[in-house]
Scaffold this motif. Sequence first.
Motif, PDB file in Angstrom:
ATOM      1  N   SER A 130      75.544  90.796 142.543  1.00 18.28           N
ATOM      2  CA  SER A 130      76.158  90.103 143.677  1.00 18.28           C
ATOM      3  C   SER A 130      76.278  88.610 143.409  1.00 18.28           C
ATOM      4  O   SER A 130      77.250  87.978 143.823  1.00 18.28           O
ATOM      5  N   GLY A 251      78.801  89.035 152.749  1.00 19.46           N
ATOM      6  CA  GLY A 251      78.594  90.470 152.590  1.00 19.46           C
ATOM      7  C   GLY A 251      78.197  90.836 151.176  1.00 19.46           C
ATOM      8  O   GLY A 251      77.346  91.715 150.968  1.00 19.46           O
ATOM      9  N   ASN A 252      78.781  90.161 150.197  1.00 20.56           N
ATOM     10  CA  ASN A 252      78.450  90.419 148.802  1.00 20.56           C
ATOM     11  C   ASN A 252      76.978  90.141 148.525  1.00 20.56           C
ATOM     12  O   ASN A 252      76.286  90.941 147.897  1.00 20.56           O
ATOM     13  N   ALA A 254      74.523  89.953 150.798  1.00 18.96           N
ATOM     14  CA  ALA A 254      73.710  90.892 151.576  1.00 18.96           C
ATOM     15  C   ALA A 254      73.744  92.284 150.957  1.00 18.96           C
ATOM     16  O   ALA A 254      72.719  92.987 150.923  1.00 18.96           O
ATOM     17  N   GLY A 255      74.910  92.673 150.429  1.00 22.13           N
ATOM     18  CA  GLY A 255      75.022  93.985 149.799  1.00 22.13           C
ATOM     19  C   GLY A 255      74.129  94.117 148.585  1.00 22.13           C
ATOM     20  O   GLY A 255      73.581  95.192 148.315  1.00 22.13           O
ATOM     21  N   ALA A 266      72.707 101.877 151.254  1.00 20.94           N
ATOM     22  CA  ALA A 266      73.529 100.666 151.257  1.00 20.94           C
ATOM     23  C   ALA A 266      75.005 101.020 151.102  1.00 20.94           C
ATOM     24  O   ALA A 266      75.873 100.405 151.742  1.00 20.94           O
ATOM     25  N   ALA A 270      77.777 100.243 154.008  1.00 19.77           N
ATOM     26  CA  ALA A 270      78.923  99.396 153.687  1.00 19.77           C
ATOM     27  C   ALA A 270      80.242 100.084 154.045  1.00 19.77           C
ATOM     28  O   ALA A 270      81.104  99.491 154.706  1.00 19.77           O
ATOM     29  N   LEU A 304      80.127  93.902 151.337  1.00 15.90           N
ATOM     30  CA  LEU A 304      78.976  94.800 151.248  1.00 15.90           C
ATOM     31  C   LEU A 304      79.191  95.934 150.247  1.00 15.90           C
ATOM     32  O   LEU A 304      78.230  96.449 149.665  1.00 15.90           O
TER      33      LEU A 304
END
Length: 389
Positions: A130, A251-252, A254-255, A266, A270, A304
């Motif tokens: 990420s 989001g990236n 957090a993902g 996950a 997403a 995500l």
Amino acid sequence: MPPALFALALGAFGIGATEFAMMGVLPAVADGMHVSIPQAGYLITGYALGVVIGAPLLTAVSGRFRRKHLLLGMMVIFTVGNFAAAAATGYGWLMAARVLTALPHGAFFGVGSVVATGLAGKGREARAISLMFTGLTVANIVGVPAATALGNAVSWRLAFALIGVLGLLAVLGIVLLVPSDPVHSPVRLRAELRAFTRPAVLLTLAVGTFGFAGVFATYSYITPTLTSLAGAGPIGLAVALALFGLGSSAGNLAGGRLADRALLPATYVALGALAVALALFALAVHNEVTALVTVGVIGLASGLVIPPVQLRIIRAAGEAPTLAAASVQSGFNIANAGGAALGGALIGAGFGYTAPSLAGAALALTGLVLAGVSSRWERVNAKTAGVRG
């Protein structure tokens, strides 16, 4: 996180900037090359095709090289391509330069993802991925608007030349910060291709492609949709693009954290969030405030998706992850083309500007179902192997 990841993120930033900057300077390029806007638009198509074919092509010729050397070589190709675009004297030259620039796109992210997971250590692989992809998402917030403004105010050639300078900085960063492979593990094409016989690899590619096709079905027509249904003006459109980019970056990151904790959940979260956000957009788009907020949420949900899909395909490919990881980018570009085509077809058929987001929600749900099928297949296969053992 290791500082080498920032060198990879810088390369990702440059790649993101050069991919999408063309969309912002397209009228200026058309004028400079003395072609029509639709003809200039083929430069975007050429780049996308370069991404799709670049991953297997570069993997096929990279068998003798260490991964650090592969990263360097790909970033050199990227840099040369941008300088060639800046110096193009004709449309054919510019098209060739754009295709050349695109060739290392997917392979860079594939090799970079494998390197990033090795640098981060167990339990932090998705966060490392990420962080590298943050360069790509930040490019949409900072790099693309800057290149667009510079290209339209001064010269589109200068915009691509400066992106070439970013490529040089990324080359320097890789040389200084990315460690050499401790053990030379060459990329062997036969083993890399064999990974595609694994259903989990193919299903994960399909998960990412369907999920992002849903995003592009909607986002490709975000300007006319917000203009006609939400009454958004130039400021509102600029805010929408910024919110999408900010949401994607958040989001990236957090993902990555979610995927390190629980990879399959996950992935489900997403894709489920993406389907809900796209469906809600069809309702929220009739009010400017709710429409803009929902665009940001779509960006968040799309971000995500990236880390769990990238990490999942690396794990599914086993000992030969490079081509599989690179193919995710090819899948995203196929999603770009397919999603945009689907959205345009729905609008052209008279279903209105809300139809693409509803179709996008269905595509994201398809990705969610495929993720479940992949998980189910893996469990059954593991049980079967246990019984045979």
